[in-house]
Design a protein around this motif. Sequence first.
Motif, mmCIF file in Angstrom:
data_model
loop_
_atom_site.group_PDB
_atom_site.id
_atom_site.type_symbol
_atom_site.label_atom_id
_atom_site.label_comp_id
_atom_site.label_asym_id
_atom_site.label_seq_id
_atom_site.Cartn_x
_atom_site.Cartn_y
_atom_site.Cartn_z
ATOM 1 N N ARG A 67 -12.394 49.873 20.465
ATOM 2 C CA ARG A 67 -11.766 50.803 19.516
ATOM 3 C C ARG A 67 -10.420 50.256 19.074
ATOM 4 N N PHE A 166 -22.449 58.903 15.477
ATOM 5 C CA PHE A 166 -21.773 58.127 16.517
ATOM 6 C C PHE A 166 -22.180 56.658 16.448
ATOM 7 N N GLN A 170 -19.187 54.400 21.043
ATOM 8 C CA GLN A 170 -18.647 55.728 21.299
ATOM 9 C C GLN A 170 -19.447 56.484 22.350
ATOM 10 N N PRO A 205 -12.561 59.274 14.954
ATOM 11 C CA PRO A 205 -12.133 59.758 16.264
ATOM 12 C C PRO A 205 -10.836 60.579 16.174
#
Length: 298
Positions: A67, A166, A170, A205
Amino acid sequence: MDFSETDSVDAVVASFADTPDPRLREVMTSLVTHLHGFLRDARPSLAEWEAAIDFLTAIGQKCDEHRQEFILFSDVLGASMLVETMEASRQAGGASAATGEGLDATSSTVLGPFHVVASPERALGDTISLVDGGEPCLITGRVTAPDGTPVPGAQLDVWQADEKGFYDVQVPDAQPLGNGRGLFTADDDGRYHFRSIVPAHYPIPTDGPVGQLLTATRRHPYRPAHVHFIVQAEGYVPVTTHVFVAGSPYLDSDAVFAVKQALVRDFAPVDDADTAARLGLPNPFRRAEFDVVLQPVA
């Protein structure tokens, strides 16, 4: 010389005077000039400035191998799209000057925070959907130069969210790593095709500092449904882009400002049992055509 509000820019810019790299010196001069101008305009208190530093620190702490919160921050500020737009304009101008072409190249968009996993190499026609669920689809297209000449062997790196919105990284308990991802090589005519599922719109997110910023500013976090592409070939300018699903919610209010009408495609329903069987898809399925035009290197 005493450091003061009126001469702060001159003092700091002077400290970079001996920077050997002229471009670095230019960038730092601009950064200092605009940053100090912002501070004089906003006039943050010391507590507010410390909160800003804490915010940036939290962004860095939220980043990991799966991420990139700083990319997310750049995205929601529109900075990513502005840089992409300026780069596309620069590339188009260079190619136009050199070849008279270039204005029809496929539009670029943001990379996004989830291009952090190497896409597995797949053969043309393979599926990138490794788990059950979702509405099956076929995505096909052709990679060409602006004059329509095919680009054989072009590489297409694709990745997308699942039907629940998603990405694999994730929800590692629900998706194997590499789900929704594939690295394809176009054939001798520049054509490609692969199987997938129709992606869903989804929120970026919101469990980190960028999400807190969106909440504080009453902005929604949603992106319209899309599939990411990076397309490249020797002798051509690579393009980072999306294909957006026509009719998806949030096409008019993408949280990262990345929608371009030229990239929206119908994922049209197909009810043809023979074709579905030949392609290895259940019937019915959906089909999208997405041709990619690459700009020759000037």
